[in-house]
Motif scaffolding. Structure first.
Motif, PDB file in Angstrom:
ATOM      1  N   LEU A  55       0.832  -1.213   0.000  1.00  0.00           N
ATOM      2  CA  LEU A  55       0.000   0.000   0.000  1.00  0.00           C
ATOM      3  C   LEU A  55       0.863   1.258   0.000  1.00  0.00           C
ATOM      4  O   LEU A  55       0.563   2.238  -0.696  1.00  0.00           O
ATOM      5  N   LEU A  56       1.946   1.232   0.775  1.00  0.00           N
ATOM      6  CA  LEU A  56       2.836   2.396   0.830  1.00  0.00           C
ATOM      7  C   LEU A  56       3.521   2.613  -0.513  1.00  0.00           C
ATOM      8  O   LEU A  56       3.665   3.751  -0.974  1.00  0.00           O
ATOM      9  N   ALA A  57       3.942   1.523  -1.160  1.00  0.00           N
ATOM     10  CA  ALA A  57       4.579   1.636  -2.476  1.00  0.00           C
ATOM     11  C   ALA A  57       3.606   2.182  -3.516  1.00  0.00           C
ATOM     12  O   ALA A  57       3.969   3.013  -4.358  1.00  0.00           O
ATOM     13  N   VAL A  58       2.347   1.742  -3.466  1.00  0.00           N
ATOM     14  CA  VAL A  58       1.315   2.245  -4.383  1.00  0.00           C
ATOM     15  C   VAL A  58       1.136   3.745  -4.183  1.00  0.00           C
ATOM     16  O   VAL A  58       1.034   4.514  -5.150  1.00  0.00           O
ATOM     17  N   GLU A  59       1.107   4.179  -2.926  1.00  0.00           N
ATOM     18  CA  GLU A  59       0.935   5.607  -2.622  1.00  0.00           C
ATOM     19  C   GLU A  59       2.095   6.429  -3.152  1.00  0.00           C
ATOM     20  O   GLU A  59       1.911   7.525  -3.682  1.00  0.00           O
ATOM     21  N   LEU A  60       3.320   5.895  -3.045  1.00  0.00           N
ATOM     22  CA  LEU A  60       4.493   6.662  -3.432  1.00  0.00           C
ATOM     23  C   LEU A  60       4.706   6.701  -4.936  1.00  0.00           C
ATOM     24  O   LEU A  60       5.124   7.723  -5.487  1.00  0.00           O
ATOM     25  N   PHE A  61       4.413   5.587  -5.623  1.00  0.00           N
ATOM     26  CA  PHE A  61       4.785   5.497  -7.033  1.00  0.00           C
ATOM     27  C   PHE A  61       3.612   5.560  -8.014  1.00  0.00           C
ATOM     28  O   PHE A  61       3.814   5.817  -9.195  1.00  0.00           O
ATOM     29  N   VAL A  62       2.410   5.319  -7.535  1.00  0.00           N
ATOM     30  CA  VAL A  62       1.264   5.264  -8.447  1.00  0.00           C
ATOM     31  C   VAL A  62       0.320   6.441  -8.241  1.00  0.00           C
ATOM     32  O   VAL A  62      -0.091   7.099  -9.199  1.00  0.00           O
TER      33      VAL A  62
END
Length: 450
Positions: free
Chosen positions: A293-300
């Motif tokens: 979820l954190l990666a989605v927030e940062l990159f998407v």
């Protein structure tokens, strides 16, 4: 005449209550281990390994030294089942206390011996938070286990049940309104103890088997390492590395070292708790979901919203839950102290990680060692290489933040969107920035003060 002698024979036999039951073969190896703290998943694992070790060493007798106030009912159930099913006779020496879950485990053994001043009983199920009596469904479960265990080991099931239920009254044993706790003399009288001894050595010496080989259980090197990583201080350090590694990898993807450190720390954090029955599969999944979820927030998704918040919550929740013996999110029997230690460890480690992130971020790019490790050779312009994906004309340009720099994100310059990063500072969406370098795959910017 023989009938007249029978009562005298029974009287003579009654004077020797401390004799061990007759053995089919000579006892040559005695295996001992301790249950000397709370009954929890870690103790469950210790007993399992100890019993397995006793079988491997071909012990003739197992003696458990018991001194506990109890613990988790489910783990006590596992332990008493292992004892009941053990192929080797199991005796329990109660060295002071066998309360609650400890009483259940003791009753499962073939024989019970007690030290002077010891006691057994008080098996009412209580909650871990405040020590109050648990709901009746838990009491009913404990009563049934005490009763069936006493029946299996040849002890009075009614007295065993009265150790749980204060409403049970037994003539000459207990009145209604109090649970049964037996002293040494009472335990001997009611068949819950074979004798009073000051130590295991005294038991063996009295029974004429003092020359038998005594094998004390010792945790293997692997178990000692696992215990080391279960220390809250070590867990806190690992959490710090996990959070810091994830952050630096997400901010500078492709470097690899922060990610490797985070993965290693995650493995060292969860595996010891998993092996001890604390961390369950779903708790590890919650942690991994948080990272996703954190990666989605940062990159998407631009900005920082619900995915980022949920990601952080899942990561911290997975770390906390992995330290606790909760049953499917039921904390009724988790000791308040253990819950406090878990929360404090994760919170302090997270705060320390945030502090180090702010302190280290401006310094990382200037470390010569870091640049030496990450770049094996120098590729100059004279050889046809370029260090910039952007025209030099962008340097000095003023724009505004399109998605918050943390310290990387996106900026808008002359109507175009560019990847950018700051010198470690966080710059909010909409604030003006100025480009200070065009080298690399992202623009290096700082807050525009003009």
């Amino acid at each position: 005449m023989s009938r007249l002698l029978l009562p005298f024979l029974f009287m003579i036999i009654s004077f020797f209550p401390q004799q061990l039951p007759a053995q089919d073969k000579k006892i040559e190896r005695i295996f001992t281990f301790k249950i000397d703290r709370d009954i929890d998943p870690a103790m469950n694992r210790r007993v399992k390994l100890a019993l397995e070790s006793a079988e491997e060493k071909e012990a003739d007798l197992i003696i458990i030294e018991m001194d506990t106030y109890g613990g988790a009912v489910n783990d006590a159930d596992d332990i008493r089942t292992m004892i009941l099913e053990a192929p080797i006779p199991v005796y329990t020496f109660i060295n002071k206390d066998a309360a609650s879950a400890g009483a259940l485990i003791s009753i499962a053994s073939d024989s019970i011996y007690m030290a002077p001043g010891a006691s057994i009983g008080a098996a009412t199920v209580v909650s871990g938070a405040d020590g109050s009596a648990a709901p009746d469904k838990y009491q009913s479960y404990m009563r049934s286990m005490m009763r069936s265990t006493a029946e299996a080991s040849g002890r009075d099931p009614k007295i065993a049940e009265a150790m749980v239920d204060e409403k049970i009254a037994i003539d000459g044993v207990t009145e209604e309104g109090s649970v049964v706790t037996l002293s040494v003399s009472e335990a001997i009288k009611f068949g819950f103890c074979e004798g009073e001894y000051p130590s295991i050595d005294a038991i063996l010496a009295t029974q004429g088997i003092a020359e038998a080989e005594i094998i004390e259980y010792e945790a293997s090197s692997t178990e000692q390492i696992i215990s080391f990583f279960l220390n809250p201080a070590i867990s806190g350090i690992l959490i710090l590395i996990i959070i810091g590694g994830i952050y630096f990898e997400l901010q500078t993807p492709g470097v690899g070292f922060p990610l490797a450190a985070a993965i290693l720390a995650t493995i060292l954090y969860f595996i010891p708790y998993y092996l001890n029955g604390l961390a369950e599969n779903w708790e590890v999944i919650v942690f991994v979901l948080g990272i996703i979820l954190l990666a989605v927030e940062l990159f998407v998704i631009p900005g920082f919203g619900i995915f980022g918040i949920l990601g952080i919550v899942c990561i911290l929740s997975g770390l906390v839950l992995g330290m606790l013996p909760n049953q499917n999110f039921d904390f009724s029997f988790v000791p308040a102290e253990q819950l406090f230690v878990a929360l404090l460890t994760v919170i302090l480690a997270a705060i320390a990680a945030v502090f180090l992130i702010f302190w280290l971020t401006p310094k990382v790019n200037s470390w010569k060692a870091f640049s030496t490790i990450t770049l094996a050779t120098t590729q100059g312009k004279s050889e046809g290489y370029t260090s910039s994906f952007y025209p030099d004309e962008l340097k000095g340009k003023v724009g505004k933040v399109h998605s918050r720099l943390r310290p990387s994100g996106r900026v808008e310059i002359d109507g175009e969107i560019f990847d950018a990063y700051s010198r470690g500072e966080f710059i909010d969406q909409g604030e003006e920035i100025i480009v200070i370098s065009t080298e690399g795959t992202s623009l290096k910017v700082k807050k525009h003060e003009g």
